[in-house]
Each structure stands twice: as structure tokens, then as C-alpha cells.
Design a protein around this motif. Sequence first.
Motif, PDB file in Angstrom:
ATOM      1  N   GLU A 222      18.790   0.456   2.102  1.00  0.00           N
ATOM      2  CA  GLU A 222      18.087   1.910   2.205  1.00  0.00           C
ATOM      3  C   GLU A 222      18.423   2.371   3.794  1.00  0.00           C
ATOM      4  OE1 GLU A 222      15.522   3.656   0.698  1.00  0.00           O
ATOM      5  OE2 GLU A 222      15.331   2.448  -1.949  1.00  0.00           O
ATOM      6  N   TYR A 427      10.463  13.045   0.611  1.00  0.00           N
ATOM      7  CA  TYR A 427      10.658  12.189   0.492  1.00  0.00           C
ATOM      8  C   TYR A 427      11.240  11.612  -0.865  1.00  0.00           C
ATOM      9  CZ  TYR A 427       7.065  12.282   4.748  1.00  0.00           C
ATOM     10  OH  TYR A 427       6.286  12.833   5.593  1.00  0.00           O
ATOM     11  N   ARG A 428      11.996  10.796  -0.523  1.00  0.00           N
ATOM     12  CA  ARG A 428      12.558  10.007  -1.659  1.00  0.00           C
ATOM     13  C   ARG A 428      11.501   8.569  -2.345  1.00  0.00           C
ATOM     14  NH1 ARG A 428      16.139   7.809   2.851  1.00  0.00           N
ATOM     15  NH2 ARG A 428      16.172   5.410   1.792  1.00  0.00           N
ATOM     16  N   ASP A 429      11.128   8.469  -1.006  1.00  0.00           N
ATOM     17  CA  ASP A 429       9.588   7.215  -1.166  1.00  0.00           C
ATOM     18  C   ASP A 429       9.036   7.365   0.240  1.00  0.00           C
ATOM     19  OD1 ASP A 429       8.214   5.192  -1.322  1.00  0.00           O
ATOM     20  OD2 ASP A 429       9.882   3.648  -2.053  1.00  0.00           O
ATOM     21  N   LYS A 432       6.812   4.841   1.359  1.00  0.00           N
ATOM     22  CA  LYS A 432       7.273   3.879   2.693  1.00  0.00           C
ATOM     23  C   LYS A 432       8.073   5.550   3.941  1.00  0.00           C
ATOM     24  CE  LYS A 432       8.449   0.328  -0.150  1.00  0.00           C
ATOM     25  NZ  LYS A 432       9.496  -1.106  -1.268  1.00  0.00           N
TER      26      LYS A 432
END
Length: 641
Positions: A222, A427-429, A432
Motif C-alpha cells: 500500500e 481517497y481510495r481508503d 486510513k
Amino acid sequence: MLEDHTIVRAEIHPAIGIARVGNSQDEYFLGPEVTQPRAKPHGFYKDATGALKREAARFRIYGYNANKEVVAELTAENAEIEWTVHVANKKSAWYKFTLAMDRPAVHDSAVEPAGRRNSHLHGAERGQLVIDPGPRSIQGRDTQGAAYAFDTGKFLGTPVYLGELRTDGDGRLLFLGGRGVSRSAYGAPPLDFANNDGWHDDLADGPVSARVTFGGRKLPVESAWVAVAPPNYAPSLKSIRTMYDLLTDLYVKPDGSATSFTRDVLPIFERLSELQWVNAGFAVEFGWQGAQELLRPEYLARLASASKDATNAEVRKQVFNCFRDYATNNGWTGLWPWVYGDTMDVEGSTHKDLALSGRQLARLSDWAAGDFTPDYGAEPAASRSLSDVPLDRQPAMLTEAALSFCLADAFHPGCELTWVVRNRFLYRDAAKFRFKERPASLPEPDYGDVLVPQVALSSSGPLNALGPGDLTRWMAVPWQTDTASCRSGYEKFTAFTPTFWPARVPNQVLSEEDYRTVMNPALPLERRQAAFRNRRDWLRRLGATWLESVRRMVTEFGTLGVVEPRPGPGEGPFPAVLFVESPEAVPQLESAGAALGDAVVQRPEPQPAERPEEEYLPKVHRYRRRRPGTGPAVALPTPVE
């Protein structure tokens, strides 16, 4: 149950790393890796010449098992790691800052449209405004050198250094940003706080990725992001609402835990109090022996008690009602915190002034009702270094530490990051804080001569993903003009409040001269107390007018004092620790000045800080005129007993 030590994937932490510019040629220090790091020794933040050190962002890699549990940190000792970073600066090719586009006020006809910066350039010419040196890769232990510098990008044909990569002794990545060099391609002075055509600075941002081989297998990793920010002139202090507070409130689901006084409530009171060292208004109200000295032992004992008797309940309720809540009491004058909001110069706007995050207010509401854990004094000691943190908590701690020393005050446009982080498309996540990366093969569309909020905030707009330079391009150019404009008391609720970003950009400070007076037991106590109450304009040596101060800030930012903790006298009516402006040492030749061909910086005697109102127009008077604060040195009122 047997523990699973099989590593199947890896993540880079912190998810968002922050580096900061400094004008020291050779010296740097590592940014915070825990939320309450040990204070550095006096003078730590400047080198022997008096220049300001750069703050490096350090990135680590952690290996996870199939259950998403942390198994180990991956270093050069147990894995093969190749880091790759790609940063760029796109500020001058982007749109002008007007107001945070996700606020309703930007739809008001009085708010100017966001046209292009450097609109006199068209087509392929605009590509010369983008400083993009391309990616750099690095591996091994203690690696450094010219090959890892981001120094091949150009602004209108002139090379610009945006920083460099290094590794430490364990193969972790160090990213160092630029040296604070800002300049005009045309030799023009800066005239605006955020939008100066022909100018560039050396802030940058971009993705951080890695190729990791562990146990003979290549692991999926990541990626993270790094952003370069202005210096931190009060490194031990935090804003009342940090970037971590804001993003947690927006994107992380509450864990259902009971409100803790020590974990959830006390930090808010501590931050209000600690701003006494960077703003004179906060010193009077929340500082040592102030009218609302929330940390005074007997007062704090009452605030920390969960007793629901009438007196304690009333005290908690009164304190809670002092905090601004956009939903209930936004129209009241003088609510806490005394900090400007995103739309501070738009009359009647809901977000003229700052409110705490929704989660912070919810915790305060529980506390006011007596529904909290009275754990003051029972909590374990704070972790002062990452080695004190359990392995499974280290990744989250790195991100929290990086963002806890970033501001979520007025996004006007902001200090480290700005309002765009509130857009979930980014955001992709989101939980987090992992940004969505735009593939290099997918060029960004042209959004036209004017960027309107409807486009900026849409799912197909510029906040749908990020490429190198896409995060910092929303900030001021150059950053020095904004930093030198973020003062206090423009609208005189008090002479020194509201304020902008005092935890990063001080307003009024305790000087070295006054500190020495406080520490001299041979002097009369009355004189020492007067020196302790005195606060001096932090920008006092940059000139008497706004135009002069922002111009000189470009080359003299490294000479400004850093507010550092120092021991108190140990006797008499003084705190045990005082935060003091470090002495201003003038180097023989400053790197930023040298880059501009300037002579050795000659500093005048302190100038009066009283400035005509018209000098403040660019930052705060675009939509409504306000009256500035005045006074280079202030004797605070006698403390309330």
C-alpha cells in the motif's frame, strides 16, 4: 490459537507524511513519530549559522498477515526494499485561491471566481509553470547523493530544487523537502497573500511507493503520500483542532468507547492553555493565572470530577457552552476557540469562525453531562518514542503523529494541507487516509479558465484522484506571503483575537530578553512578573508595513524565532516551564537570499507593529473590511485571582 506470522502484504506508514522546508544547507531533523514526543533541547531547530533546519518525513514499511494483523516492520535487515517517490509543484499552473470551495459562501456573488494563476500564459506555455522532476528511486542503508535529488524540474526554464531522498541505517525512507527558495521570474515583488503571478516556491507533494521482496516473494504494498509544508515555528504546540481530529471525525467510525477525561477532554483544555505562548489574547484568558486557566490544579480537579452534584454539573455546563457549535450557538460573540474559520471575511457566513470537530464536541457534551470516565492521573505515561509503542499500534501512531502537528484551523487556504482533504472522492481508503492516485497514463482534463465549485467537487473533477503536485497546488504561492499574513486581531473581538494559525505561526511571544528578566532572582519580583506578562510581536523585525513584511519573509523566514520550552525559575509565581522565542541569529548568507542574489541580510531594530488598515487588504478585506490589531509589545492585564 496459534499466531499467524506469515506476511502476505505490506503497507507504508505514515499514510500522509509531512516534510517541512528550512534554509539550512546541510542540517535536518526527523518529524514527530509519536503524538507526544520528547521536547528538543534549546536551539535544536537551527544550525550553527542560525539557519532553520529542514524537517524530514521518515517512512516505514510494516508486514501484515492474512487477518490484517501487523507481524513485523520490514527493513533492510529482513527484506529487499526499493523506494520510489514522485513529487512536483503545480501551484503556478493551477487556479487562484479565493475561498474553500466546499463552503456555501463561495456561491455568493460577492466571492470572486477562481480564475487561472498566470492567465497571461496559454497552451503549451503553461506547461513551463509546472515543476516536475519526475520520479526518483532509492534502496539500501544510509544511502544519499546527488542522484536522489529532485532538482531537474524547471519553472519557466529555471531549475528548481524540490528536495531529495535518503535512507537511514535500517533502510527506511527519508524525504527532505526544499530549502524555502521562492522567487519571481520577472523580479516583481509579491503583492498578494495567496496568488502572485510569476512566482514559484519549492513546496511539493506526491506518492510514495515501494517494491518489497520478503522471504523470496514480492509483496503487494500500500503506497503513501508525502507533502512539503512551511516550517513549524512552535514545534511542541498543537492546534485546538488538528488535521488528525478533522480527518478522524470525517472518515473513521466511532469505536463506541466511553468518553475518557484524560484521552478526550483534557487535550482540548491543554491546547487552549498552551496557545498562551503564541497569542497574547489566549495568554490572558487561558494562560498562567488567567481568567480561564483550565489547568490550574484546583480548577482542573473539579473539571476532572464526574460528580453530578449541582455545583460541578453547572461548572462543566458553563465551560461546554463556551465552545462554538455551528448547529446551536454559532451567532454568539466570543465563543471558543478564538480562531478564524474558512470564510472569516464573509459577513454572515456560518464558518466565519472555527468550531471543534463533531467528535470533539460530542465528547465534550458527554463530559458536560457527567457521562465520562474520570481517569485523570490514572492513564499510563505517554509514549515518547516509537519504540515505546506496541508493534500493532505503530503504523496508526505514525499517521496520527504526522497529522497531529498539522492544522485544521482556517483553510484560508491553510498551512500544511487545505480544504480539499474533506472531499471523500480523494481517497481510495478514507478511514486510513490513503489518497487515490491518478495513473500516469491518464492525463488530467482541462477545467477551463475558471474553476467553479460544482466542477471542483464533482466525481469527475480534480478531487477524484491525485497526481504529483495535486495536493499542494491549492495552497498559496509563495507560501511565505500567506504565512506572513496570518496574524491576529484583524477583527478586534479582543486586541489579539481571533487569530489564524498560532500553533504554527506565532502572533505574540515571550522574548529571550524578557525570559532572562524572569529568570534573574536578583531583580524585583514585580519587574520579573511584568516581563513574564509581556508579549512581543513575532514578526516585529520584518518591517512596519504588510508589503515590506511579506517581501522580507521570502528571504528572511529562517531568521524568525522558534518558540521552544525552557525551564522556569523554580521559585516564585511562575510556571515550571516557559515557552520562549529563540534568539534570532543572522547567518552570514542565507540560502534563500543567496538563490535570489541578495546581499547579506541586515536586520533593523524592532519596528512598531502598528500598521495602517489598508496594508491588510489582501488577506482579510477582499469581501469585508476589518480593523487590524496593533502594538509591538504588550503588557498583559494583572492575572485574575
